[in-house]
Design a protein around this motif. Structure first.
Motif, short mmCIF file in Angstrom:
data_model
loop_
_atom_site.label_atom_id
_atom_site.label_comp_id
_atom_site.label_asym_id
_atom_site.label_seq_id
_atom_site.Cartn_x
_atom_site.Cartn_y
_atom_site.Cartn_z
N UNK A 172 -51.97 -29.60 24.51
CA UNK A 172 -53.33 -28.88 24.10
C UNK A 172 -53.88 -29.87 23.15
N UNK A 173 -55.23 -29.28 22.74
CA UNK A 173 -55.78 -29.97 21.61
C UNK A 173 -55.14 -29.42 20.38
N UNK A 174 -55.27 -28.10 20.27
CA UNK A 174 -54.50 -27.28 19.15
C UNK A 174 -53.51 -26.40 19.93
N UNK A 175 -52.27 -26.62 19.57
CA UNK A 175 -51.10 -25.78 20.31
C UNK A 175 -51.35 -24.32 20.38
N UNK A 176 -51.27 -23.71 21.63
CA UNK A 176 -51.36 -22.32 21.50
C UNK A 176 -52.77 -21.97 21.20
N UNK A 177 -54.06 -22.60 20.96
CA UNK A 177 -55.15 -21.98 20.89
C UNK A 177 -56.14 -22.78 21.90
N UNK A 178 -57.41 -21.85 22.29
CA UNK A 178 -58.20 -22.31 22.87
C UNK A 178 -59.30 -23.25 22.17
N UNK A 179 -59.99 -24.11 22.31
CA UNK A 179 -60.96 -24.74 21.30
C UNK A 179 -62.31 -25.32 22.12
N UNK A 180 -63.23 -25.31 21.42
CA UNK A 180 -64.48 -25.56 22.03
C UNK A 180 -64.65 -27.06 22.61
N UNK A 181 -63.70 -27.92 22.18
CA UNK A 181 -63.46 -29.18 22.92
C UNK A 181 -62.80 -29.53 24.14
N UNK B 30 -53.16 -34.69 33.14
CA UNK B 30 -53.11 -34.15 34.44
C UNK B 30 -52.96 -32.53 34.24
N UNK B 31 -51.95 -32.30 33.54
CA UNK B 31 -51.35 -30.66 33.41
C UNK B 31 -52.69 -30.03 32.75
N UNK B 32 -53.22 -30.77 31.67
CA UNK B 32 -54.45 -29.98 30.98
C UNK B 32 -55.38 -29.74 32.05
N UNK B 33 -55.92 -30.74 32.66
CA UNK B 33 -56.90 -30.56 33.58
C UNK B 33 -56.66 -29.40 34.49
N UNK B 34 -55.37 -29.32 35.17
CA UNK B 34 -55.15 -28.49 36.13
C UNK B 34 -55.02 -27.25 35.51
N UNK B 35 -54.41 -26.99 34.38
CA UNK B 35 -54.44 -25.69 33.88
C UNK B 35 -55.73 -25.09 33.56
N UNK B 36 -56.62 -25.93 33.12
CA UNK B 36 -58.13 -25.21 32.88
C UNK B 36 -58.90 -25.17 34.04
N UNK B 37 -58.59 -26.24 35.29
CA UNK B 37 -59.21 -25.67 36.23
C UNK B 37 -58.84 -24.49 37.15
N UNK B 38 -57.54 -23.95 36.75
CA UNK B 38 -56.90 -22.85 37.36
C UNK B 38 -56.94 -21.65 36.83
N UNK B 39 -57.83 -21.70 35.42
CA UNK B 39 -58.14 -20.28 34.72
C UNK B 39 -59.06 -19.58 35.77
N UNK B 40 -58.57 -17.92 35.90
CA UNK B 40 -59.62 -17.63 36.92
C UNK B 40 -60.94 -17.51 36.95
N UNK B 41 -61.53 -17.24 35.77
CA UNK B 41 -62.96 -17.53 35.65
C UNK B 41 -63.66 -18.83 36.20
N UNK B 42 -62.84 -19.87 35.59
CA UNK B 42 -63.46 -21.28 35.92
C UNK B 42 -63.01 -21.56 37.39
#
Ligand code: 0HH
Length: 205
Positions: free
Chosen positions: A138-147, A173-185
């Motif tokens: 993650x950009x910051x471990x365990x937290x969502x960030x604006x970046x 690749x895992x970072x991209x997949x994780x965000x792409x698969x968040x339900x709202x996104x």
């Protein structure tokens, strides 16, 4: 909560990370298409004569990265202390550097420069891979960030340009997949309207 207004051309362009931040965090917004009346009805009203613009009630902002930071401060996406905040800014500034190179390719040198640009991607992505690997992906471990949303979009547009560009970068690749698969996104990106939206203003991607 009152909906934010996002003024921009009907493309993904520089506004997509802002949209993704709002979508992922259940923050209501409406798009305002500035194509109608551009430039005469819009340019004189905009702080630097350019979109995108965010309208939050009676508060108006331009500059895409300023908007991301504003929303990050407002909605707890800016880390837990000044050092985390600076780390998030640092990665976002790196994303901006890479976005500027992409925009230059798309708008100024697409046909002649594409192959060389793609060949240079591993030299860029190795730094992002190392930065994310050091924080458990993650950009910051365990937290969502604006970046997160800006980095996600950067990776996403590069995957359109060069579908195998993340093959040697498992953390990215895992970072991209994780965000792409968040339900709202996932839901937002599955609509026909989103799929038809051009990535850039000149039809290249
Ligand atoms: N630093 C600013 C930021 O980050 C840069 C803003 C910017 O470049 O917010 N704005 C451009 C639009 S983004 C602008 O206002 C590039 C997309 C252009 C697509 C246009 C056509 C779409 C048709 C469907 N440019 C207009 C101008 O400068 O007069």
């Amino acid at each position: 909560m009152k909906a934010y207004k996002l003024v921009y051309f009907p493309i993904r362009g520089r506004i997509e990370p802002v949209r993704l931040l709002l979508v992922d965090n259940d923050l209501p917004y409406e798009d305002v298409n500035c194509s109608d009346g551009w430039p005469d009805s819009w340019k004189p009203k905009l702080a630097f004569g350019q979109v995108l613009q965010l309208i939050d009630g009676d508060f108006e902002l331009v500059q895409s990265n300023t908007m991301l930071r504003y929303l990050g401060r407002k909605h707890d996406l800016y880390g837990g202390d000044v050092k985390e905040g600076a780390h998030i800014d640092m990665i976002n500034d790196g994303v901006e550097d890479y976005r500027l190179a992409y925009v230059k390719l798309i708008y100024q040198n697409y046909d002649a420069g594409k192959q060389e640009f793609i060949a240079g991607l591993p030299a860029k992505f190795q730094y992002l891979e190392k930065l994310l690997k050091a924080s458990s992906g993650a950009i910051v471990k365990g937290k969502k960030t604006y970046a997160d949303y800006n980095l996600f979009d950067l990776l996403d547009i590069h995957l359109l340009l060069a579908p195998s560009c993340l093959d040697s970068f498992p953390t990215l690749k895992a970072f991209h997949d994780e965000i792409a698969n968040r339900p709202n996104i996932k839901k937002y990106r599955s609509t026909d309207a989103w799929k038809k939206l051009p990535v850039n203003g000149n039809g290249k991607q």
